[in-house]
Enzyme design. Structure first.
Site, short mmCIF file in Angstrom:
data_model
loop_
_atom_site.label_atom_id
_atom_site.label_comp_id
_atom_site.label_asym_id
_atom_site.label_seq_id
_atom_site.Cartn_x
_atom_site.Cartn_y
_atom_site.Cartn_z
N CYS A 41 0.83 -1.21 0.00
CA CYS A 41 0.00 0.00 0.00
C CYS A 41 0.86 1.26 0.00
CB CYS A 41 -0.93 -0.01 1.21
SG CYS A 41 -1.87 -1.54 1.33
N ARG A 81 3.13 -3.48 -8.40
CA ARG A 81 2.76 -4.50 -7.43
C ARG A 81 3.85 -4.74 -6.39
NH1 ARG A 81 1.09 -10.89 -8.08
NH2 ARG A 81 0.36 -11.08 -5.94
P1 FAD Z 1 -0.13 -10.00 -1.60
O1 FAD Z 1 0.05 -9.02 -0.50
O2 FAD Z 1 -0.13 -9.51 -2.98
O3 FAD Z 1 0.97 -11.12 -1.43
C1 FAD Z 1 1.04 -12.20 -2.30
C2 FAD Z 1 2.46 -12.69 -2.39
O4 FAD Z 1 2.43 -14.01 -2.90
C3 FAD Z 1 3.32 -11.88 -3.35
O5 FAD Z 1 4.49 -11.43 -2.72
C4 FAD Z 1 3.65 -12.86 -4.48
O6 FAD Z 1 4.95 -12.67 -4.97
C5 FAD Z 1 3.53 -14.18 -3.77
N1 FAD Z 1 3.24 -15.31 -4.65
C6 FAD Z 1 2.23 -15.40 -5.56
N2 FAD Z 1 2.27 -16.59 -6.16
C7 FAD Z 1 3.31 -17.26 -5.64
C8 FAD Z 1 3.84 -18.56 -5.87
N3 FAD Z 1 3.30 -19.39 -6.76
N4 FAD Z 1 4.90 -18.92 -5.17
C9 FAD Z 1 5.46 -18.09 -4.24
N5 FAD Z 1 4.99 -16.87 -3.99
C10 FAD Z 1 3.92 -16.46 -4.67
N6 FAD Z 1 -5.16 -2.26 0.06
C11 FAD Z 1 -5.74 -1.47 0.98
O7 FAD Z 1 -6.57 -1.95 1.75
N7 FAD Z 1 -5.39 -0.16 1.10
C12 FAD Z 1 -4.48 0.42 0.28
O8 FAD Z 1 -4.16 1.61 0.43
C13 FAD Z 1 -3.87 -0.37 -0.71
N8 FAD Z 1 -2.97 0.16 -1.56
C14 FAD Z 1 -2.38 -0.66 -2.49
C15 FAD Z 1 -1.44 -0.11 -3.36
C16 FAD Z 1 -0.83 -0.90 -4.30
C17 FAD Z 1 0.16 -0.30 -5.25
C18 FAD Z 1 -1.13 -2.29 -4.37
C19 FAD Z 1 -0.45 -3.17 -5.38
C20 FAD Z 1 -2.06 -2.84 -3.53
C21 FAD Z 1 -2.70 -2.03 -2.59
N9 FAD Z 1 -3.66 -2.55 -1.72
C22 FAD Z 1 -4.26 -1.73 -0.79
C23 FAD Z 1 -4.10 -3.94 -1.82
C24 FAD Z 1 -3.39 -4.81 -0.80
O9 FAD Z 1 -2.02 -4.58 -0.90
C25 FAD Z 1 -3.75 -6.25 -1.07
O10 FAD Z 1 -5.14 -6.40 -0.95
C26 FAD Z 1 -3.08 -7.21 -0.10
O11 FAD Z 1 -1.70 -7.05 -0.12
C27 FAD Z 1 -3.44 -8.63 -0.46
O12 FAD Z 1 -2.74 -9.50 0.35
P2 FAD Z 1 -2.42 -10.98 -0.14
O13 FAD Z 1 -1.69 -11.62 0.97
O14 FAD Z 1 -3.64 -11.63 -0.64
O15 FAD Z 1 -1.50 -10.81 -1.40
#
Ligand code: FAD
Length: 564
Positions: A55, A146
């Site tokens: 974020c 990302r």
């Molecule tokens: P992520 O945090 O995306 O983590 C997933 C991880 O899994 C990644 O590091 C990826 O590399 C890894 N991965 C994927 N596939 C594999 C694999 N096969 N093997 C090994 N590793 C793998 N949300 C808010 O609520 N407020 C905000 O202000 C906000 N701002 C954002 C700004 C940006 C630029 C971005 C990109 C997102 C933002 N978000 C925000 C959204 C928030 O970051 C996501 O909703 C949250 O991070 C999701 O968490 P997650 O654990 O599902 O996935």
């Protein structure tokens, strides 16, 4: 403790493997350790970091966050030393064998592969930025946002190419955050957006002030047009070709047209994928396989307001789901309550926040038994210097008054009001609860009738029949008389075309001039004086209605194209 069933016994330790080490995965790992000291917890991430602040990424591009290390919330070393959690970065999980309960992993740097056994597997792979299969999307100078390396590349490109202009494709929240930060870096920014509005989750009239702010800040909006291709220009910069044929020059392009759940691993392993494109989960974040959980952006969850499944790429739900999955793996029986899409974004001094359903979402779902009110109160008492308007919209069901959603836009105090409404929705609250809410008040912070109270009271008045509502979109359709009760100089400065002017200050002398055989639809600046007039005329036997939100809402509806 080193007995045969002790914490150090490798043969009896339960192996919990977690794919993805950021929001959902990291919170799951840390929570699980707090519940279970005996489990072996291993996190894999294909990127070079875990637990980084996605974020915060746009603000690193904008130099608000200047030291990249600030984005690292936790390191593999911290996970190991503080939590005895093993973290493998640069390690991609490439396959799941559910029968053997193993995963295949690949060292991204060496290419070496191996298998890892699990007792419980958590999928937290997040969502990937959508890269449409269009010519030029992979050209140098075209970026998605990302990861930390993504933002490092954007920063380097801006510096090395002395970038002066950018096109941001997509006007959603990541797109707008990038706009703000590119403007901060001195770039001339154009937004190319397929819809006629920015911030697609909002109703269009609520996005109108945001678009005005963007334009007032020098951002060029190219709306209602899609991306067709990106081309290299002769001078080494880029040209963004739109579907309409328009061509937009840029030194760099940011693709921010949304994200798609990373479901490849799950799908290939035969796990159920839902209609919304996420991994199907139950209330404990368990997939259709009892040994596999899924959390975060990749998981499909229940929207508690709309009563349907959804995918919601937000950090708060991802963190909470990680916690729920950890509880479930530890043998507890947690329950993820679902989501309601509470979100906030800041852009160029403006705050935009929403929770629950939008009007367009309700309409799309076929709901009709709901009503809406608009209001434009100051963020604190008007007599205290510096009060700034908050433009609010509240949606509620009729006749029970259950709150369905709220949207707010302004410069101060916006997110606090939406957070209060969000909590009320979570507790199954009604507009009556908002009217009665006891909230903080001192003149520099709020008002004795806080905007949240006002929203509830206005909705209460609509429900009780004290202030029947008129529909802005039906003005001119039915023989009603629109009466603007502002003072003549306000009326002269701009008014609803069909309206006549009868100021509230003269209404007690002149009301008999109004026809009794027509409905009287009242309007003013923001709806307050029209409310007083509605009450007055109702008590004199008129069928009077309030055009909610007054001229301020009218202008927003016109700007959004909802009214001619
Ligand atoms: P992520 O945090 O995306 O983590 C997933 C991880 O899994 C990644 O590091 C990826 O590399 C890894 N991965 C994927 N596939 C594999 C694999 N096969 N093997 C090994 N590793 C793998 N949300 C808010 O609520 N407020 C905000 O202000 C906000 N701002 C954002 C700004 C940006 C630029 C971005 C990109 C997102 C933002 N978000 C925000 C959204 C928030 O970051 C996501 O909703 C949250 O991070 C999701 O968490 P997650 O654990 O599902 O996935």
């Amino acid at each position: 403790m080193t007995t045969s069933r002790g914490v150090n016994d490798e043969t009896t330790r339960r192996r919990v493997l977690i794919v993805g080490g950021v929001a959902g995965g990291a919170s799951c790992a840390a929570r699980l350790r707090r519940l279970d000291e005996t489990a072996e917890i291993v996190v894999f991430d294909r990127g070079p970091y875990v637990s980084f602040a996605n974020c915060g990424l746009p603000y690193y591009v904008g130099d608000v966050i200047v030291d990249e290390r600030e984005l690292l919330v936790a390191s593999p070393e911290l996970f190991r030393e503080r939590f005895a959690i093993e973290v493998h970065t640069d390690t991609e999980v490439t396959a799941i064998d559910r029968d053997a309960r193993t995963i295949a992993v690949r060292d991204v740097r060496s290419g070496a592969t191996r298998r890892e056994r699990y007792d419980a597997l958590v999928l937290a792979p997040g969502a990937a930025p959508i890269r449409p299969p269009l010519p030029g999307v992979d050209l140098p100078g075209v970026f998605a946002v990302r990861t930390i390396p993504d933002t490092r590349r954007i920063r380097a490109w801006i510096t090395e190419h002395e970038a002066r202009s950018a096109v941001v494709v997509g006007g959603g929240f990541i797109g707008l955050e990038m706009v703000e930060n590119l403007v901060r870096r001195g770039l001339a920014v154009t937004v190319l957006e397929k819809l006629p509005q920015v911030m697609p989750p909002l109703d269009p009239e609520m996005a109108a002030p945001v678009m005005q702010r963007l334009e007032a800040s020098g951002v060029r909006l190219h709306m209602g047009d899609g991306l067709a291709a990106i081309e290299s220009a002769a001078n080494g910069s880029l040209v963004v070709a739109a579907e309409s044929g328009a061509r937009l020059d840029a030194d760099l392009v940011i693709l921010a047209i949304g994200v798609r759940p990373e479901i490849g691993l799950a799908r290939d392993a035969g796990l159920a994928i839902g209609l919304r494109g996420g991994i199907v989960t139950d209330a404990q974040m368990r997939t259709c396989d009892p040994h596999v959980w899924a959390v975060g952006d990749a998981a499909e969850v229940r929207d508690v307001v709309m009563g349907q499944e959804t995918v919601l790429p937000l950090a708060g739900p991802a963190n909470r789901q990680g916690r729920v999955a950890a509880d479930s793996i530890a043998g507890r029986t947690p329950r993820f309550r679902g989501v309601q899409a509470t979100a906030v974004v800041g852009v160029l001094g403006m705050t935009i926040a929403s929770t629950g359903a939008s009007e367009k979402g309700l309409t799309r779902a076929g709901a009709s038994n709901f009503a809406k009110v608009y209001l434009h109160p100051g963020h604190h008492a008007g007599y205290y210097p510096g009060a700034q308007p908050i433009h609010m919209k509240l949606l509620f069901s009729v006749p029970d008054g259950r709150i369905l959603g709220a949207e707010a836009v302004g410069t101060e105090g916006v997110e606090k009001r939406i957070d209060v409404v969000a909590m009320a929705i979570q507790l199954g609250g009604t507009v009556h609860d908002l009217a009665e809410a006891e909230l903080c008040y001192a003149p520099q912070f709020g008002a004795a009738k806080d905007p949240v109270n006002l929203a509830g009271m206005i909705a209460q008045n609509a429900l009780s029949g004290d202030m029947p509502l008129a529909d802005w979109t039906r003005v001119g359709a039915g023989g009603e008389l629109v009466v603007d009760v502002r003072e003549p100089h306000e009326f002269a400065a701009g008014h609803v075309p069909a309206a006549i002017n009868m100021p509230l200050s003269r209404l007690r002398e002149r009301w008999a001039e109004l026809p009794r055989d027509r409905e009287i639809w009242l309007t003013c600046g923001v709806g307050q004086r029209a409310y007083y007039a509605t009450r007055f005329l109702a008590q004199h036997g008129y069928r009077a209605r309030n055009l909610s939100g007054g001229f301020a809402t009218y202008r927003a509806l016109v700007a959004a194209g909802a009214l001619p």
